[in-house]
Design an enzyme around this catalytic site. Sequence first.
Site, mmCIF file in Angstrom:
data_model
loop_
_atom_site.group_PDB
_atom_site.id
_atom_site.type_symbol
_atom_site.label_atom_id
_atom_site.label_comp_id
_atom_site.label_asym_id
_atom_site.label_seq_id
_atom_site.Cartn_x
_atom_site.Cartn_y
_atom_site.Cartn_z
ATOM 1 N N ASP A 98 33.594 42.360 33.367
ATOM 2 C CA ASP A 98 32.715 41.259 32.952
ATOM 3 C C ASP A 98 33.326 39.877 33.194
ATOM 4 O O ASP A 98 33.088 38.937 32.436
ATOM 5 C CB ASP A 98 32.321 41.402 31.464
ATOM 6 N N GLY B 75 32.536 38.074 35.635
ATOM 7 C CA GLY B 75 31.582 37.296 36.420
ATOM 8 C C GLY B 75 31.666 37.647 37.904
ATOM 9 O O GLY B 75 31.423 36.798 38.774
ATOM 10 N N LYS B 76 31.963 38.903 38.195
ATOM 11 C CA LYS B 76 32.071 39.345 39.595
ATOM 12 C C LYS B 76 30.730 39.180 40.317
ATOM 13 O O LYS B 76 30.682 38.733 41.461
ATOM 14 C CB LYS B 76 32.504 40.822 39.651
ATOM 15 N N GLY C 162 27.663 46.308 34.807
ATOM 16 C CA GLY C 162 26.522 45.431 34.582
ATOM 17 C C GLY C 162 26.880 44.094 35.190
ATOM 18 O O GLY C 162 27.734 43.389 34.658
ATOM 19 N N HIS C 163 26.309 43.815 36.347
ATOM 20 C CA HIS C 163 26.654 42.585 37.068
ATOM 21 C C HIS C 163 25.467 41.629 37.020
ATOM 22 O O HIS C 163 24.341 42.012 37.336
ATOM 23 C CB HIS C 163 27.038 42.909 38.514
ATOM 24 N N THR D 164 30.724 53.561 27.936
ATOM 25 C CA THR D 164 29.337 53.089 28.012
ATOM 26 C C THR D 164 28.360 54.250 27.821
ATOM 27 O O THR D 164 27.152 54.033 27.818
ATOM 28 C CB THR D 164 29.065 52.442 29.383
ATOM 29 N N GLN E 193 33.982 46.930 37.104
ATOM 30 C CA GLN E 193 35.011 46.992 36.056
ATOM 31 C C GLN E 193 36.173 46.021 36.362
ATOM 32 O O GLN E 193 35.959 45.048 37.057
ATOM 33 C CB GLN E 193 35.515 48.427 35.849
ATOM 34 N N THR F 260 38.346 53.226 32.428
ATOM 35 C CA THR F 260 37.255 53.954 33.056
ATOM 36 C C THR F 260 37.894 55.019 33.959
ATOM 37 O O THR F 260 39.128 55.122 34.028
ATOM 38 C CB THR F 260 36.301 53.005 33.799
ATOM 39 N N THR G 32 25.409 47.815 27.311
ATOM 40 C CA THR G 32 25.204 48.419 25.989
ATOM 41 C C THR G 32 24.851 47.409 24.897
ATOM 42 O O THR G 32 24.544 47.809 23.776
ATOM 43 C CB THR G 32 26.478 49.175 25.549
ATOM 44 N N GLY G 33 24.939 46.124 25.208
ATOM 45 C CA GLY G 33 24.617 45.099 24.211
ATOM 46 C C GLY G 33 25.686 44.912 23.141
ATOM 47 O O GLY G 33 25.510 44.128 22.212
ATOM 48 N N PRO H 243 28.819 43.506 21.099
ATOM 49 C CA PRO H 243 29.532 42.222 21.127
ATOM 50 C C PRO H 243 30.897 42.427 21.762
ATOM 51 O O PRO H 243 31.576 43.418 21.480
ATOM 52 C CB PRO H 243 29.671 41.829 19.650
ATOM 53 N N HIS I 57 33.684 30.581 33.854
ATOM 54 C CA HIS I 57 33.530 30.242 32.434
ATOM 55 C C HIS I 57 34.397 29.074 31.979
ATOM 56 O O HIS I 57 34.755 28.988 30.802
ATOM 57 C CB HIS I 57 33.832 31.456 31.539
HETATM 58 P P1 GDP Z 1 30.504 41.097 35.884
HETATM 59 O O1 GDP Z 1 30.327 42.444 35.278
HETATM 60 O O2 GDP Z 1 31.917 40.812 36.236
HETATM 61 O O3 GDP Z 1 29.586 40.846 37.045
HETATM 62 O O4 GDP Z 1 30.112 40.060 34.744
HETATM 63 P P2 GDP Z 1 28.850 40.149 33.736
HETATM 64 O O5 GDP Z 1 27.621 39.822 34.482
HETATM 65 O O6 GDP Z 1 28.880 41.425 32.974
HETATM 66 O O7 GDP Z 1 29.228 39.046 32.675
HETATM 67 C C1 GDP Z 1 29.411 37.715 33.029
HETATM 68 C C2 GDP Z 1 28.400 36.849 32.258
HETATM 69 O O8 GDP Z 1 28.800 35.500 32.351
HETATM 70 C C3 GDP Z 1 26.997 36.898 32.830
HETATM 71 O O9 GDP Z 1 26.087 36.678 31.809
HETATM 72 C C4 GDP Z 1 27.008 35.739 33.830
HETATM 73 O O10 GDP Z 1 25.718 35.215 34.090
HETATM 74 C C5 GDP Z 1 27.846 34.742 33.094
HETATM 75 N N1 GDP Z 1 28.641 33.831 33.926
HETATM 76 C C6 GDP Z 1 29.247 34.080 35.129
HETATM 77 N N2 GDP Z 1 29.985 32.992 35.505
HETATM 78 C C7 GDP Z 1 29.854 32.083 34.526
HETATM 79 C C8 GDP Z 1 30.399 30.761 34.326
HETATM 80 O O11 GDP Z 1 31.168 30.235 35.118
HETATM 81 N N3 GDP Z 1 30.026 30.131 33.174
HETATM 82 C C9 GDP Z 1 29.195 30.691 32.249
HETATM 83 N N4 GDP Z 1 28.899 29.995 31.156
HETATM 84 N N5 GDP Z 1 28.683 31.925 32.418
HETATM 85 C C10 GDP Z 1 29.011 32.602 33.528
HETATM 86 P P1 IMO Z 2 31.540 45.572 34.860
HETATM 87 O O1 IMO Z 2 31.443 46.069 36.273
HETATM 88 C C1 IMO Z 2 33.459 45.946 30.951
HETATM 89 C C2 IMO Z 2 34.645 49.976 29.690
HETATM 90 C C3 IMO Z 2 33.918 50.626 28.541
HETATM 91 C C4 IMO Z 2 35.028 51.465 27.960
HETATM 92 C C5 IMO Z 2 35.773 51.950 29.209
HETATM 93 C C6 IMO Z 2 35.348 53.330 29.697
HETATM 94 O O2 IMO Z 2 30.265 45.054 34.324
HETATM 95 O O3 IMO Z 2 32.683 44.632 34.707
HETATM 96 P P2 IMO Z 2 33.188 54.246 30.932
HETATM 97 O O4 IMO Z 2 31.743 54.245 30.504
HETATM 98 O O5 IMO Z 2 33.437 53.573 32.220
HETATM 99 O O6 IMO Z 2 33.783 55.617 30.889
HETATM 100 O O7 IMO Z 2 33.928 53.414 29.772
HETATM 101 O O8 IMO Z 2 35.485 50.986 30.218
HETATM 102 N N1 IMO Z 2 33.774 49.507 30.805
HETATM 103 C C7 IMO Z 2 33.523 48.234 31.066
HETATM 104 N N2 IMO Z 2 33.869 47.107 30.407
HETATM 105 N N3 IMO Z 2 32.760 45.860 32.103
HETATM 106 C C8 IMO Z 2 32.415 46.961 32.787
HETATM 107 O O9 IMO Z 2 31.828 46.915 34.007
HETATM 108 C C9 IMO Z 2 32.760 48.223 32.254
HETATM 109 N N4 IMO Z 2 32.566 49.501 32.652
HETATM 110 C C10 IMO Z 2 33.196 50.277 31.766
HETATM 111 O O10 IMO Z 2 33.440 49.687 27.628
HETATM 112 O O11 IMO Z 2 35.918 50.662 27.236
HETATM 113 MG MG MG Z 3 29.577 43.311 33.555
#
Ligand code: GDP
Ligand code: IMO
Ligand code: MG
Length: 443
Positions: free
Chosen positions: A12, A14-15, A39-40, A127, A227, A242, A311-312, A314, A341
């Site tokens: 997470d 911000g990939k 979840g991207h 997840t 991840q 993972t 998964t929502g 926090p 961020h």
């Molecule tokens: P990923 O799994 O690495 O693709 O990241 P996620 O999408 O799960 O989580 C990143 C969250 O931060 C998402 O809601 C993005 O829209 C948001 N995001 C990404 N880059 C930035 C940033 O530079 N600033 C802010 N405020 N939000 C960002």
């Molecule tokens: P993105 O691509 C953050 C975490 C889970 C758990 C561990 C194992 O959005 O960055 P799994 O379901 O893979 O067997 O869970 O890895 N996890 C992640 N945490 N971002 C993810 O993907 C994740 N994918 C799995 O919360 O701790």
């Molecule tokens: Mg993500």
Amino acid sequence: MTVTIVGSQLGDEGKGALVDLWGGDADIVVRYQGGDNAGHTVVEGGEEYKLSLVPSGAVRDKVGVLGNGCVVNPRTLFDELDGLQERGLDPDVRVAKRAHVILPYHRRLDGIEEEVKADSGVKVGTTGRGIGPTYEDKAGRRGIRIGDLLDPEVLRDRLEYAVEQKRSLIEDVYGLEAGDECDVDALHEEFAEFGRRLEENEMVVNCSDFLHQRRQEGDSLMFEGAQGTLIDIDHGNYPYVTSSNPTAGAAATGSGVGPTVVGQGEVVGIVKAYLSRVGEGPMPTELDGTDHEESLADFIREKGGEFGTVTGRPRRIGWVDMPMLRHASRVSGFTGIAVNHLDVLAGLEEVKVGHAYELDGEEIETMPATTERWAACDPVLKEFEPWPEVDWAEVAEEGYDAIPDAAQDYLDYLSEEVGAPVYAIGVGPDRAETVELTNPFDR
Ligand code: GDP
Ligand code: IMO
Ligand code: MG
């Protein structure tokens, strides 16, 4: 030319946002590991897309490939494709015949094992998508691959063997009742139908051949890691990981493109300007020790929208952990980093990073390899001058010089410690809210 995008922390980072930004210059975006645990998020002109299986290049009409290193749940894949089509996109997604299939019994077993582990206080906080059990079957040589869905007889043979084993596990080992997830006929019908749909839509490929051919024709590739490094099964904080390798080496094994090709390209580590973690496991720089820290974490969580995309849940919040980033940079060989961020930390009264750890009275700058030793580390914090809240949309438009000086100092520090230049800075979720210094496709 290839560009590989890797999460450098705990997922997470911000990939998706960077794959979206630079994917504009790629022809093909390839996922090389993981499944619908990812979840991207991509935000374009205020429109938000949350993608778990479809590569983030879909939003820019790129060919998306799920490589042999992925685990694919066809239910999720088709739901996601249908959802994107309803929103007016027409994603061109190919799936490797060698990729493994997530079946309903994998999800069931993921849930069961987490519950059992919870009783012993060792749950991972997965997840629940069946990722671990699917990779277990792959390693156990009893998995079902995308290619098997295309041959009803092979599919039946494989199901008959695998389902019997799952039934024994569920009933004899865990003492529970097996359900629909162990109904061979129903599984066969549903998954052979997925096979037909994949074939009909010309979605299945021999991944290595396909990518080789497209490269011969001059196409450029982007590898989209899911991840992050610290939840890599080899390089992360095992067992709170993972079951795949998010780090750059897997871009080669998970796609069938040679490591020499991947290695000649760029490898960009995506860094969140603080730390978030969803799931269990240690986190030395976590903000949870005092009321003050907790309220700081609450503030960052709310402002950064730090709730799991899949998964929502926090997300736990902490300061950047420098030994973690040094480790990530070495494991994947970062040629550059993108720091996201930066806007979320603006206006705080304090900004800190865990520069090193104190362990047994000694200061160390690298991560211990065992999770128990890592958990015993106390962060040695370094304080930075905080930066003010500014109009980040304006900053994105004006470029690097418009970033507040204190934030520039922070970026310089990160870059120096990681040993790689900053290619981009995220100052908001939208594609337009990025300050780009270097486009890795131009290098
Ligand atoms: P990923 O799994 O690495 O693709 O990241 P996620 O999408 O799960 O989580 C990143 C969250 O931060 C998402 O809601 C993005 O829209 C948001 N995001 C990404 N880059 C930035 C940033 O530079 N600033 C802010 N405020 N939000 C960002
Ligand atoms: P993105 O691509 C953050 C975490 C889970 C758990 C561990 C194992 O959005 O960055 P799994 O379901 O893979 O067997 O869970 O890895 N996890 C992640 N945490 N971002 C993810 O993907 C994740 N994918 C799995 O919360 O701790
Ligand atoms: Mg993500």
